[in-house]
Motif scaffolding. Sequence first.
Motif, PDB file in Angstrom:
ATOM      1  N   LYS A 184      18.110 -11.590 -25.576  1.00  0.00           N
ATOM      2  CA  LYS A 184      17.895 -12.017 -24.204  1.00  0.00           C
ATOM      3  C   LYS A 184      16.981 -13.240 -24.128  1.00  0.00           C
ATOM      4  O   LYS A 184      15.851 -13.230 -24.609  1.00  0.00           O
ATOM      5  CB  LYS A 184      17.295 -10.865 -23.390  1.00  0.00           C
ATOM      6  N   ARG A 198      14.555 -15.913 -22.505  1.00  0.00           N
ATOM      7  CA  ARG A 198      13.529 -15.939 -21.462  1.00  0.00           C
ATOM      8  C   ARG A 198      13.068 -17.347 -21.113  1.00  0.00           C
ATOM      9  O   ARG A 198      12.707 -17.613 -19.960  1.00  0.00           O
ATOM     10  CB  ARG A 198      12.317 -15.107 -21.904  1.00  0.00           C
ATOM     11  N   GLN A 202      22.048 -23.887 -13.179  1.00  0.00           N
ATOM     12  CA  GLN A 202      22.220 -22.822 -12.194  1.00  0.00           C
ATOM     13  C   GLN A 202      22.511 -21.479 -12.863  1.00  0.00           C
ATOM     14  O   GLN A 202      21.988 -20.438 -12.439  1.00  0.00           O
ATOM     15  CB  GLN A 202      23.346 -23.190 -11.235  1.00  0.00           C
ATOM     16  N   GLU A 219      19.243 -20.185 -14.480  1.00  0.00           N
ATOM     17  CA  GLU A 219      18.291 -19.690 -13.481  1.00  0.00           C
ATOM     18  C   GLU A 219      18.784 -18.386 -12.845  1.00  0.00           C
ATOM     19  O   GLU A 219      17.973 -17.504 -12.531  1.00  0.00           O
ATOM     20  CB  GLU A 219      18.057 -20.763 -12.425  1.00  0.00           C
ATOM     21  N   ARG A 220      20.088 -18.247 -12.676  1.00  0.00           N
ATOM     22  CA  ARG A 220      20.631 -17.009 -12.125  1.00  0.00           C
ATOM     23  C   ARG A 220      20.345 -15.825 -13.048  1.00  0.00           C
ATOM     24  O   ARG A 220      20.205 -14.685 -12.601  1.00  0.00           O
ATOM     25  CB  ARG A 220      22.123 -17.172 -11.865  1.00  0.00           C
ATOM     26  N   HIS A 221      20.252 -16.110 -14.348  1.00  0.00           N
ATOM     27  CA  HIS A 221      19.923 -15.063 -15.316  1.00  0.00           C
ATOM     28  C   HIS A 221      18.413 -14.985 -15.581  1.00  0.00           C
ATOM     29  O   HIS A 221      17.979 -14.402 -16.583  1.00  0.00           O
ATOM     30  CB  HIS A 221      20.688 -15.302 -16.621  1.00  0.00           C
ATOM     31  N   GLU A 222      17.636 -15.579 -14.677  1.00  0.00           N
ATOM     32  CA  GLU A 222      16.171 -15.482 -14.675  1.00  0.00           C
ATOM     33  C   GLU A 222      15.538 -16.054 -15.942  1.00  0.00           C
ATOM     34  O   GLU A 222      14.556 -15.520 -16.465  1.00  0.00           O
ATOM     35  CB  GLU A 222      15.734 -14.024 -14.447  1.00  0.00           C
ATOM     36  N   VAL A 223      16.109 -17.136 -16.422  1.00  0.00           N
ATOM     37  CA  VAL A 223      15.546 -17.866 -17.559  1.00  0.00           C
ATOM     38  C   VAL A 223      14.594 -18.936 -17.040  1.00  0.00           C
ATOM     39  O   VAL A 223      14.926 -19.657 -16.087  1.00  0.00           O
ATOM     40  CB  VAL A 223      16.660 -18.518 -18.395  1.00  0.00           C
ATOM     41  N   THR A 224      13.413 -19.051 -17.631  1.00  0.00           N
ATOM     42  CA  THR A 224      12.501 -20.157 -17.310  1.00  0.00           C
ATOM     43  C   THR A 224      13.009 -21.414 -18.012  1.00  0.00           C
ATOM     44  O   THR A 224      13.137 -21.434 -19.241  1.00  0.00           O
ATOM     45  CB  THR A 224      11.073 -19.844 -17.779  1.00  0.00           C
ATOM     46  N   SER A 236      22.374 -13.744 -23.730  1.00  0.00           N
ATOM     47  CA  SER A 236      21.999 -12.429 -24.251  1.00  0.00           C
ATOM     48  C   SER A 236      23.091 -11.976 -25.207  1.00  0.00           C
ATOM     49  O   SER A 236      24.060 -12.706 -25.457  1.00  0.00           O
ATOM     50  CB  SER A 236      21.833 -11.413 -23.113  1.00  0.00           C
TER      51      SER A 236
END
Length: 304
Positions: free
Chosen positions: A12, A14, A62, A65-70, A255
Amino acid sequence: MLKLSVKNETSKLRAVILGTVDKNGPTPDAADAYDPKSREHILAGTYPLEKDMQEEINRFLQVLERHEVTVHRPDIIPDLNQIFSRDIGFVIDDILIKANILPDRAAEWQAIQHIVKKIEPSKLIIPPEDVHIEGGDVIVWNDYLFVGTYLGSDYAALNTARTNMQGVHFLKELFPDKKVLAFDLIKSMTDARKNALHLDCCFQPVGTDKAIIFKGGFRNPDEYQYLHDLFGEENLLHITADEMYQMFSNVFSISEKVVVTEERFDRLNQWLSRKGFAVEKIPYHEIGKQEGLLRCSTLPLYRD
């Protein structure tokens, strides 16, 4: 301080550095092309336009960011191609290694100094000048480091030869507990279908036990066979020379279950779906004209 952790290609994600195409500069002269595919499109008048590449990389942003990656971005240096951040550095475990890239591209490293300065100095390694390594040639796979190289006597004459055996030995010394394996790749300055620019142009793991591979990218059949036996025939998607040219193996894993791919890669996308992956399909064809795609555009900093 920024924490670093990359133990494989698919855990995953990050945090990542994503390249930029803002103020990318004019179409280069064919004589200044770094690879045969870029040269081909320059000569054909089909080299990508900045506005088209901006749309593509924004779609990638996009998804991340939708997968909450910085997502970190380079500083913008006008008239500098800054798309392929994988070339300028790479993380193994908790160490960031600066790539010794082509001299004309040194400014790309300066463009990420605002990020590098947030990393503990002891976790930054700058290799000696005779050690050539680019991130596209380094695939981190748990206890393994797969490293693309070129053993031809004309290494110094080829812009497409990016990682030398000094680079392989450097990684062996730096990570003595890992199994560091070198793979001698085909290279060409004139034919993109006969040029594995980096290892990730002809091989890449996905998930926990699967991989995409182009047998013809390896100069030594035994080295291809090693990967074949390690992953197993049932877990491999074998791609053609044309599919390598299109960059089928240069996808990017968010991931173990989510893979970002080019929307035109029908055979690959269907294979991934059949194997249970969630496939994030985006347009990236224009950027791909420069012999780099999704993995090339990223420098992962942290994976779980």
